[in-house]
Scaffold this active site. Structure first.
Site, mmCIF file in Angstrom:
data_model
loop_
_atom_site.group_PDB
_atom_site.id
_atom_site.type_symbol
_atom_site.label_atom_id
_atom_site.label_comp_id
_atom_site.label_asym_id
_atom_site.label_seq_id
_atom_site.Cartn_x
_atom_site.Cartn_y
_atom_site.Cartn_z
ATOM 1 N N ASP A 9 0.864 -1.176 0.000
ATOM 2 C CA ASP A 9 0.000 0.000 0.000
ATOM 3 C C ASP A 9 0.902 1.228 0.000
ATOM 4 O O ASP A 9 2.126 1.113 0.139
ATOM 5 C CB ASP A 9 -0.917 -0.006 1.238
ATOM 6 N N SER A 10 0.292 2.403 -0.108
ATOM 7 C CA SER A 10 1.070 3.634 -0.085
ATOM 8 C C SER A 10 1.533 4.000 1.317
ATOM 9 O O SER A 10 2.452 4.798 1.477
ATOM 10 C CB SER A 10 0.245 4.794 -0.667
ATOM 11 N N CYS A 72 -4.322 -1.992 -1.486
ATOM 12 C CA CYS A 72 -4.459 -0.614 -1.938
ATOM 13 C C CYS A 72 -5.503 -0.597 -3.045
ATOM 14 O O CYS A 72 -5.313 -1.226 -4.087
ATOM 15 C CB CYS A 72 -3.123 -0.097 -2.464
ATOM 16 N N GLU A 147 -2.591 9.771 7.447
ATOM 17 C CA GLU A 147 -1.154 9.545 7.541
ATOM 18 C C GLU A 147 -0.492 10.503 8.536
ATOM 19 O O GLU A 147 0.543 10.190 9.113
ATOM 20 C CB GLU A 147 -0.494 9.686 6.166
ATOM 21 N N CYS A 179 -10.993 2.551 0.214
ATOM 22 C CA CYS A 179 -9.561 2.797 0.386
ATOM 23 C C CYS A 179 -9.175 2.128 1.689
ATOM 24 O O CYS A 179 -9.904 2.238 2.687
ATOM 25 C CB CYS A 179 -9.265 4.295 0.430
ATOM 26 N N HIS A 181 -7.134 2.847 3.877
ATOM 27 C CA HIS A 181 -6.956 3.759 5.002
ATOM 28 C C HIS A 181 -8.276 3.992 5.762
ATOM 29 O O HIS A 181 -8.261 4.284 6.960
ATOM 30 C CB HIS A 181 -6.442 5.119 4.518
#
Length: 268
Positions: A9-10, A72, A147, A179, A181
């Site tokens: 994932d990012s 992701c 984040e 997503c 997140h």
């Protein structure tokens, strides 16, 4: 060859998928790559996302993973073919898993701008459930705010109210967290939504799909601390900050190492 799952994932988001898999299946050998040097992915162009996916999956392949989990949604939407072409092993994605979890005729999707622009969620849900109304909402502010690490900040609450409004106006019956997140926002979203609206976490669907590979769920897994002994967590920048921010979600402070990927990426 023994099983070793590779997640990418990012940043923090894919840990929601890792957690669901470990809760269901115990201490499976895993490697997790958070590409924190290039977060967020969701505001990047399709060509950048595809190039990043190619590079990340090549790195995971070098770590000899036996299955790649696309933790992701943005890369799942825009680079599934790249991932499958590069991996050389089975690839498990989120969007199909989420579509299989849909039970209602009016569905909202919260996702990154890139995922929404791809139309991947609408296409997948409509293919499995013809006639379903799918209302997509891009949420560009969510990933950067998550984040940053303060999930109780006013900016996140204001953004959530703004993003949920079109879905509430459309009278959706369930909302897909499109997503990885976004499950970190479950307490906030649950507080802002009527109890009648069901939140769909695709990570739960992925964990269930992996039963075919990993076997039946571990009894009492949800009640046990996460077994991270066989998990290697890597990032492309700020390993200590990543460890700090991931601790509340994982329930323990993980060991995090920094690895290098090529940057900037070239179009793919």
């Amino acid at each position: 060859m023994s099983i070793r799952l590779g997640f990418f994932d990012s940043g923090l988001g894919g840990l929601t998928v890792l957690r669901r898999v470990l809760e269901r299946h115990g201490g499976v050998p895993t490697i997790y790559l958070g590409d924190t040097a290039r977060v967020p992915y969701g505001s990047r162009s399709p060509s950048e996302i595809r190039a990043i996916a190619s590079e990340v999956v090549a790195w995971l392949r070098d770590q000899q993973v036996t299955t790649v989990v696309m933790a992701c949604n943005t890369t799942n939407a825009l680079a599934r073919d790249v991932t499958e072409g590069q991996a050389g092993v089975p690839v498990v994605g989120l969007i199909g898993a989420a579509a299989a979890m849909v039970r209602d005729s009016r569905v909202g999707v919260l996702a990154t701008p890139a995922t929404v622009a791809s139309g991947a969620y609408r296409e997948s849900i409509e293919a499995l459930h013809p006639g379903t109304l799918v209302v997509q909402q891009a949420c560009p502010d969510f990933v950067p705010l998550i984040e940053a690490g303060d999930l109780g900040c006013d900016a996140l609450r204001s953004a959530a109210i703004h993003y949920l409004q079109p879905l509430l106006e459309a009278s959706v019956q369930s909302i897909v967290l499109g997503c990885t997140h976004y499950p970190l926002l479950l307490p906030l979203l649950s507080n802002l939504l009527p109890e009648s609206i069901r939140l769909i976490d695709p990570a739960l669907g992925v964990a269930s799909q992996l039963d075919a590979l990993l076997g039946k769920p571990v009894p009492g897994g949800l009640d046990q601390p996460l077994a991270l002994e066989a998990t290697r967590i890597c990032v492309t920048s700020d390993p200590q900050g990543f460890a700090d921010r991931s601790t509340p979600w994982l329930g323990q402070r993980p060991k995090v190492e920094q690895i290098a990927l090529q940057s900037p990426v070239e179009a793919f």
